[in-house]
Write a protein that holds these residues in place. Structure first.
Motif, short mmCIF file in Angstrom:
data_model
loop_
_atom_site.label_atom_id
_atom_site.label_comp_id
_atom_site.label_asym_id
_atom_site.label_seq_id
_atom_site.Cartn_x
_atom_site.Cartn_y
_atom_site.Cartn_z
N GLU A 150 0.83 -1.20 0.00
CA GLU A 150 0.00 0.00 0.00
C GLU A 150 0.87 1.26 0.00
OE1 GLU A 150 -3.11 2.04 3.03
OE2 GLU A 150 -3.47 -0.08 2.58
N LEU A 151 1.94 1.25 0.77
CA LEU A 151 2.83 2.41 0.81
C LEU A 151 3.61 2.57 -0.50
CD1 LEU A 151 4.06 2.03 4.50
CD2 LEU A 151 2.50 3.77 3.59
N VAL A 152 4.00 1.45 -1.09
CA VAL A 152 4.67 1.50 -2.41
C VAL A 152 3.70 2.10 -3.43
CG1 VAL A 152 5.54 0.08 -4.32
CG2 VAL A 152 6.27 -0.40 -1.97
N ALA A 153 2.46 1.66 -3.39
CA ALA A 153 1.46 2.15 -4.34
C ALA A 153 1.22 3.65 -4.17
CB ALA A 153 0.15 1.38 -4.17
N GLN A 154 1.41 4.15 -2.96
CA GLN A 154 1.24 5.58 -2.70
C GLN A 154 2.47 6.39 -3.11
OE1 GLN A 154 -0.06 6.24 1.36
NE2 GLN A 154 -1.61 4.63 1.19
N GLY A 155 3.53 5.69 -3.55
CA GLY A 155 4.70 6.37 -4.07
C GLY A 155 5.83 6.57 -3.08
N PHE A 156 5.73 5.97 -1.91
CA PHE A 156 6.80 6.12 -0.93
C PHE A 156 8.03 5.30 -1.33
CE2 PHE A 156 3.02 7.13 1.61
CZ PHE A 156 3.43 8.32 2.21
N THR A 157 9.20 5.83 -1.01
CA THR A 157 10.45 5.11 -1.30
C THR A 157 10.71 4.07 -0.20
OG1 THR A 157 11.81 6.64 -0.02
CG2 THR A 157 11.44 7.19 -2.35
N THR A 158 11.66 3.19 -0.47
CA THR A 158 12.02 2.17 0.52
C THR A 158 12.43 2.83 1.84
OG1 THR A 158 12.69 0.60 -1.18
CG2 THR A 158 13.66 0.30 1.01
N ARG A 159 13.25 3.86 1.76
CA ARG A 159 13.71 4.55 2.97
C ARG A 159 12.53 5.15 3.74
NH1 ARG A 159 18.21 5.50 4.93
NH2 ARG A 159 19.47 5.19 3.08
N GLN A 160 11.61 5.80 3.04
CA GLN A 160 10.44 6.40 3.70
C GLN A 160 9.56 5.34 4.35
OE1 GLN A 160 9.05 8.39 0.15
NE2 GLN A 160 9.58 10.42 0.96
N ILE A 161 9.40 4.21 3.68
CA ILE A 161 8.59 3.12 4.24
C ILE A 161 9.27 2.56 5.49
CG2 ILE A 161 7.68 0.79 3.82
CD1 ILE A 161 7.45 1.61 0.83
N ALA A 162 10.58 2.40 5.40
CA ALA A 162 11.34 1.88 6.55
C ALA A 162 11.19 2.80 7.75
CB ALA A 162 12.81 1.72 6.16
N GLU A 163 11.29 4.08 7.52
CA GLU A 163 11.15 5.04 8.62
C GLU A 163 9.74 5.01 9.20
OE1 GLU A 163 12.38 8.89 7.20
OE2 GLU A 163 14.44 8.20 6.85
N ALA A 164 8.74 4.97 8.32
CA ALA A 164 7.34 4.98 8.77
C ALA A 164 7.00 3.73 9.59
CB ALA A 164 6.40 5.10 7.57
N LEU A 165 7.59 2.59 9.24
CA LEU A 165 7.27 1.33 9.93
C LEU A 165 8.32 0.94 10.97
CD1 LEU A 165 5.99 -0.77 6.87
CD2 LEU A 165 4.66 0.58 8.51
N CYS A 166 9.31 1.81 11.16
CA CYS A 166 10.39 1.55 12.14
C CYS A 166 11.09 0.22 11.82
CB CYS A 166 9.86 1.55 13.57
SG CYS A 166 9.14 3.13 14.05
N LEU A 167 11.41 0.03 10.55
CA LEU A 167 12.13 -1.15 10.08
C LEU A 167 13.35 -0.68 9.30
CD1 LEU A 167 9.10 -3.22 8.72
CD2 LEU A 167 10.34 -3.64 10.86
N SER A 168 14.24 -1.60 9.03
CA SER A 168 15.43 -1.24 8.24
C SER A 168 15.07 -1.25 6.75
CB SER A 168 16.57 -2.23 8.49
OG SER A 168 16.29 -3.46 7.87
N PRO A 169 15.76 -0.44 5.96
CA PRO A 169 15.52 -0.46 4.51
C PRO A 169 15.76 -1.85 3.92
CG PRO A 169 16.77 1.50 5.09
CD PRO A 169 16.68 0.65 6.33
N ARG A 170 16.71 -2.59 4.48
CA ARG A 170 17.00 -3.94 3.99
C ARG A 170 15.79 -4.86 4.20
NH1 ARG A 170 22.15 -6.39 3.19
NH2 ARG A 170 22.01 -8.66 3.32
N THR A 171 15.10 -4.71 5.34
CA THR A 171 13.90 -5.52 5.62
C THR A 171 12.79 -5.16 4.63
OG1 THR A 171 14.47 -5.68 7.96
CG2 THR A 171 12.16 -6.08 7.37
N ILE A 172 12.66 -3.87 4.33
CA ILE A 172 11.65 -3.43 3.36
C ILE A 172 11.97 -4.02 1.99
CG2 ILE A 172 10.58 -1.45 2.21
CD1 ILE A 172 9.85 -1.84 5.22
#
Length: 192
Positions: A150-172
């Motif tokens: 859903e976040l990818v579909a909204q145009g968020f980058t891997t880094r932004q998704i990682a920050e929003a979900l408190c996960l590492s970019p590698r996990t995303i």
């Protein structure tokens, strides 16, 4: 023809004449003398093209169109009438008619309308199959993967998704690879 044709007209002579006419071009027609008989069987019938007389006792062709739509049945409809007026024609098209023909019906106009109805039904059934396949693919995702998708579909980058979900970019990225594998694409446009 590819799909069944259902003819609803309270006039037996009209039903027989149209069925005979269409049989000469290998179009098999299932006849119904009244909308109630059709409604009683519609759940068992394969999707097809409807030919409806506009004036029938108890339930008119236009009312039948509305009742079918209320049931989620939006098969292509050809409305026929010996007494058509502009308001009835407009209402028929608003309810999804592919054509409106006046009696006496021209053979080629009817055949062309049936072909048009079959083309509409073909597109509709393909779209339904694609939607069902998409829903099945989406159901294969875990809740976390759906959240990330859903976040990818909204145009968020891997880094932004990682920050929003408190996960590492590698996990995303790992989740995105899994999503891509399950959905059969890694294209952001297709994922969207």
């Amino acid at each position: 023809m590819r799909y069944p044709v259902y003819l609803l007209d309270d006039d037996e002579a009209v039903r027989r004449a149209l069925s005979l006419l269409l049989s000469t071009v290998d179009i098999h027609v299932t006849e119904f003398a009244d909308p109630q008989g059709f409604l009683a069987q519609v759940a068992k019938l394969a999707p097809g093209c409807l030919i409806l007389d506009i004036r029938m006792p108890v339930i008119s062709g236009l009312k039948l169109q509305e009742q079918l739509r209320d049931r989620g049945i939006d098969w292509p409809t050809i409305v026929i009438s010996g007494h058509g007026d502009i308001d009835a024609c407009r209402r028929a098209f608003r309810n999804g008619a592919v054509d409106f023909l006046s009696k006496p019906i021209d053979e080629q106009d009817l055949i062309d309308a049936i072909q048009k109805g079959h083309d509409v039904l073909d597109r509709h059934l393909r779209e339904q199959a694609q939607q069902a396949e998409t829903l099945q693919l989406l159901a294969s995702l875990t809740p976390r993967e759906r959240q990330i998708l859903e976040l990818v579909a909204q145009g968020f980058t891997t880094r932004q998704i990682a920050e929003a979900l408190c996960l590492s970019p590698r996990t995303i990225d790992t989740h995105r690879v899994s999503i891509g594998a399950k959905l059969g694409t890694t294209s952001q446009a297709e994922l969207t």
